[in-house]
Design a protein around this motif. Structure first.
Motif, PDB file in Angstrom:
ATOM      1  N   MET A  43       0.560  -1.203   0.049  1.00  0.00           N
ATOM      2  CA  MET A  43       0.098  -0.140   0.138  1.00  0.00           C
ATOM      3  C   MET A  43       0.979   1.266  -0.038  1.00  0.00           C
ATOM      4  N   ASP A  44       0.567   2.287  -0.663  1.00  0.00           N
ATOM      5  CA  ASP A  44       1.089   3.556  -0.513  1.00  0.00           C
ATOM      6  C   ASP A  44       0.845   4.157   0.604  1.00  0.00           C
ATOM      7  N   ASP A  45       1.999   5.009   0.920  1.00  0.00           N
ATOM      8  CA  ASP A  45       1.717   5.759   2.234  1.00  0.00           C
ATOM      9  C   ASP A  45       0.667   6.935   1.770  1.00  0.00           C
ATOM     10  N   PRO A  46      -0.262   7.362   2.981  1.00  0.00           N
ATOM     11  CA  PRO A  46      -1.053   8.715   2.687  1.00  0.00           C
ATOM     12  C   PRO A  46      -0.176   9.868   2.199  1.00  0.00           C
ATOM     13  N   PRO A  47      -0.805  10.680   1.544  1.00  0.00           N
ATOM     14  CA  PRO A  47       0.020  11.899   1.135  1.00  0.00           C
ATOM     15  C   PRO A  47       0.338  12.563   2.293  1.00  0.00           C
ATOM     16  N   GLU A  48       1.399  13.388   2.459  1.00  0.00           N
ATOM     17  CA  GLU A  48       1.578  14.183   3.587  1.00  0.00           C
ATOM     18  C   GLU A  48       0.673  15.684   3.383  1.00  0.00           C
ATOM     19  N   PRO A  49       0.056  16.098   4.231  1.00  0.00           N
ATOM     20  CA  PRO A  49      -0.334  17.564   4.112  1.00  0.00           C
ATOM     21  C   PRO A  49       0.549  18.762   3.706  1.00  0.00           C
TER      22      PRO A  49
END
Length: 64
Positions: A43-49
């Motif tokens: 799974m991809d890491d969630p995008p950083e804000p």
């Protein structure tokens, strides 16, 4: 032949420990979700804000 006197109890002890560990793992829900842990590395890491944009602060002591 004397080695069997040692090997049979040791083998029984290892089997008893393995069976106990198996039932311990089942009782602690170690086998409930077998699919998700295998997919987690893919799974991809969630995008950083994005960092908040800095607004220039007006110094009230300076004339405009």
């Amino acid at each position: 032949m004397n080695i069997l006197v040692v090997l049979i109890p040791v083998t029984l002890l290892v089997v008893i420990v393995a069976v106990w560990l198996f039932f311990w793992a089942v009782n602690h829900q170690q086998f409930d979700d077998l699919d998700s842990p295998a997919q987690l590395p893919l799974m991809d890491d969630p995008p950083e804000p994005a960092p908040p944009a800095e607004t220039p602060q007006h110094d009230p002591t300076e004339p405009p």
